[in-house]
Scaffold this active site. Sequence first.
Site, PDB file in Angstrom:
ATOM      1  N   ASP A  71       0.759  -1.173   0.037  1.00 35.07           N
ATOM      2  CA  ASP A  71       0.170  -0.062   0.114  1.00 35.07           C
ATOM      3  C   ASP A  71       0.839   1.190  -0.056  1.00 35.07           C
ATOM      4  OD1 ASP A  71       0.937  -0.043   2.419  1.00 35.07           O
ATOM      5  OD2 ASP A  71      -0.874  -0.487   3.535  1.00 35.07           O
TER       6      ASP A  71
ATOM      7  N   CYS B 186      -9.796 -27.855   5.534  1.00 35.89           N
ATOM      8  CA  CYS B 186      -8.243 -27.124   5.573  1.00 35.89           C
ATOM      9  C   CYS B 186      -7.482 -28.185   6.489  1.00 35.89           C
ATOM     10  CB  CYS B 186      -8.565 -25.703   6.027  1.00 35.89           C
ATOM     11  SG  CYS B 186      -8.957 -25.519   7.800  1.00 35.89           S
TER      12      CYS B 186
ATOM     13  N   CYS C  82     -15.635 -27.825   5.983  1.00 36.31           N
ATOM     14  CA  CYS C  82     -13.961 -27.214   5.631  1.00 36.31           C
ATOM     15  C   CYS C  82     -13.127 -28.281   5.468  1.00 36.31           C
ATOM     16  CB  CYS C  82     -13.705 -26.118   6.415  1.00 36.31           C
ATOM     17  SG  CYS C  82     -12.080 -25.450   5.967  1.00 36.31           S
TER      18      CYS C  82
ATOM     19  N   ASP D 176      -8.592  -6.990  -0.204  1.00 30.04           N
ATOM     20  CA  ASP D 176      -7.755  -7.456   1.108  1.00 30.04           C
ATOM     21  C   ASP D 176      -8.342  -6.969   2.177  1.00 30.04           C
ATOM     22  OD1 ASP D 176      -6.859  -4.521   0.557  1.00 30.04           O
ATOM     23  OD2 ASP D 176      -6.198  -5.196   2.645  1.00 30.04           O
TER      24      ASP D 176
ATOM     25  N   CYS E 139      -9.181 -27.863  10.143  1.00 33.71           N
ATOM     26  CA  CYS E 139     -10.160 -28.811  10.324  1.00 33.71           C
ATOM     27  C   CYS E 139     -10.125 -30.186   9.897  1.00 33.71           C
ATOM     28  CB  CYS E 139     -11.452 -28.299   9.343  1.00 33.71           C
ATOM     29  SG  CYS E 139     -12.055 -26.439   9.737  1.00 33.71           S
TER      30      CYS E 139
ATOM     31  N   HIS F 145      -7.141 -21.442   9.551  1.00 35.75           N
ATOM     32  CA  HIS F 145      -8.339 -21.815   9.206  1.00 35.75           C
ATOM     33  C   HIS F 145      -9.337 -20.515   8.591  1.00 35.75           C
ATOM     34  CE1 HIS F 145     -12.663 -22.897   8.603  1.00 35.75           C
ATOM     35  NE2 HIS F 145     -13.071 -21.776   9.455  1.00 35.75           N
TER      36      HIS F 145
END
Lengths: 370, 370
Positions: free
Chosen positions: A92, A318, A316, A278, A321, A347
Amino acid sequence: MGLKYNILATSEAGGRRGRIDLPHRRVETPVFMPVGTAGTVKAVAQDVLEALGAEIILGNTYHLYLRPGHEAIRRMGGLHRFMSWPRALLTDSGGFQVFSLSELRKVTEEGVSFRSHLDGSSHFFTPEHSMEVQIALGADICMAFDECTEYPAERSRAEESLRLTMKWARQSLEHFKTHGGEVVWGEELGGRKQSLFGIVQGGMYRDLRRECAERLVEMEFDGYAIGGLSVGEPRELTMEMIAEVLTILPATKPRYVMGVGYPEEIELYARMGVDMMDCVLPTRAARHGLLFTSEGRLNIKGARYAEDQGPPDQSCNCMVCRRYTRAYLRHLMQAGEALAGTLNTIHNLAYYLGIMERVRRDLTTEGGVG
Amino acid sequence: MGLKYNILATSEAGGRRGRIDLPHRRVETPVFMPVGTAGTVKAVAQDVLEALGAEIILGNTYHLYLRPGHEAIRRMGGLHRFMSWPRALLTDSGGFQVFSLSELRKVTEEGVSFRSHLDGSSHFFTPEHSMEVQIALGADICMAFDECTEYPAERSRAEESLRLTMKWARQSLEHFKTHGGEVVWGEELGGRKQSLFGIVQGGMYRDLRRECAERLVEMEFDGYAIGGLSVGEPRELTMEMIAEVLTILPATKPRYVMGVGYPEEIELYARMGVDMMDCVLPTRAARHGLLFTSEGRLNIKGARYAEDQGPPDQSCNCMVCRRYTRAYLRHLMQAGEALAGTLNTIHNLAYYLGIMERVRRDLTTEGGVG
């Protein structure tokens, strides 16, 4: 060459399935970009970010300028090498953090003087200086120096802020055109260059937003961001501003909405035609025990999870999980263990990145060739 | 069956290359065991510990008893399942933490009453209760309830402490013989059982150490630990006590020195015939920025590392040394980033585990069949 943007498919609602070819990575869009403030996505190691499928992450110019310093990072080969992140980076302009974090800031036509939130030292940021810092950091995408208009803002205040943002955009672009080729990895990557995005401001005034967008498009940036949103306004207003600006931005360039948002928001904006977003929300909320799941938000600190042996999110897949229970994550929070922040963040990022993956799939299936 | 211990090779100096077959893992010895106080090796995820080659880790009975509670952990299938750690676990007796962390503790013949360091609540630990808690947690190896003699201690004090430790060892064993088969995973693992180790105390008095070791050997534990070391005494004394006790412990059972030590110490003791060691040093030091390397200790916070682009340890091939620079690790410490603790800990554990790997290789090469 800076970036190359290709549209693979579009939807009737305006959504675009695209691809941004950047010096360090070809990024599939729409994309969510995790925030890596001080050269680290808080609590998550780089190999885990890679495994999660993050293709581009953010670095904050204000933080990195103050510590460890942009010249030090340049000497060490740029931010990619410094933090060992081989994929794409965006920085940024530093403006937003100067306004939200620093002390005793003062805005003039020339720029912003402020005191560091770390040690109280005095600094002065101009559009040219922001460019210098961002060129030293060497992200694939840099942002023009802007003034983020607060909310609510009187029309006269929004107009004045807009005038400054456009003046600074022109100066940013000018400096970037002259010095943008000086990035440390330019030669190594076959003469490729950084890209510069302009930022549309204008408060919550549709006509000011239009005017700003039109002027910036005339200046021909590599891409366009919509800033000054998610600053406290109702969500309908956020959506209205985005929709207004999207009609003006050229279809051939990437569009980035800064600092949004909740899971339902990022999905909505992506389907409207926003390519990049973002937000600190998934990472910051994670450290406070707030998980985003397919069944809504879940405060893992709750006593009702004390012996809950289900995964954080049933739907989920992931790495968190698949392996850990709600009871264990709750215990880690209760015990103040560092692993709590790490696992919760993994997660939440998987959840955010998964939303964008699903939207990309939908856009590919639904959409005609753009 | 509890554990099965096999010696694969021995060295002239007394070192043993062995293998402990435990219900959840066959552990190669000598082994270093990372400390996972509250059901987590601080700042490191379980898959990373696996990748590092950790085969057995510690859980602290005192911490887990207080939070989340041993009954809750039993209801959730034991500590292995609760923390998702499929390899071997060892729990201490809780005694050491009661002495070092709790408030208003009072020792009687029956046990120790104390107040929780978390909320001031009152608790009473007896040898039987320590066993109950450890059976509920379900580690592969449990430790007898002992009193850790402080240093320095008068002979009369050491004698009294020793008397209590031996009395409690007998009670621990008695309770364990009756209830040790009740562990939650017993059936699932074909009727395998937890093992119980006795702990040799005796302060810095060789004859007391001998006496304690002899008595414990008569009781026939599954293995023997040497406790009450690294409590402030000079290293020569530590070594003397270990050497003395090792002559008495049976060669056919594993030997564990608790709470040691620096890299050079764990190597030394392993070569003398110690099979198991644990210590918070590599993990705790890491969180304060102290790295153990092949060239000695390195305080990564030092300004001289600000632009040092070498790896933390030139000779190390761990996932941190392969990817990150000293400059980056220093920056993470300076910025107070959570990733600092994670990466530093991973390196230090890799370094400690690497020492043991090297010692095991040496013992295999040098040693004759035991």
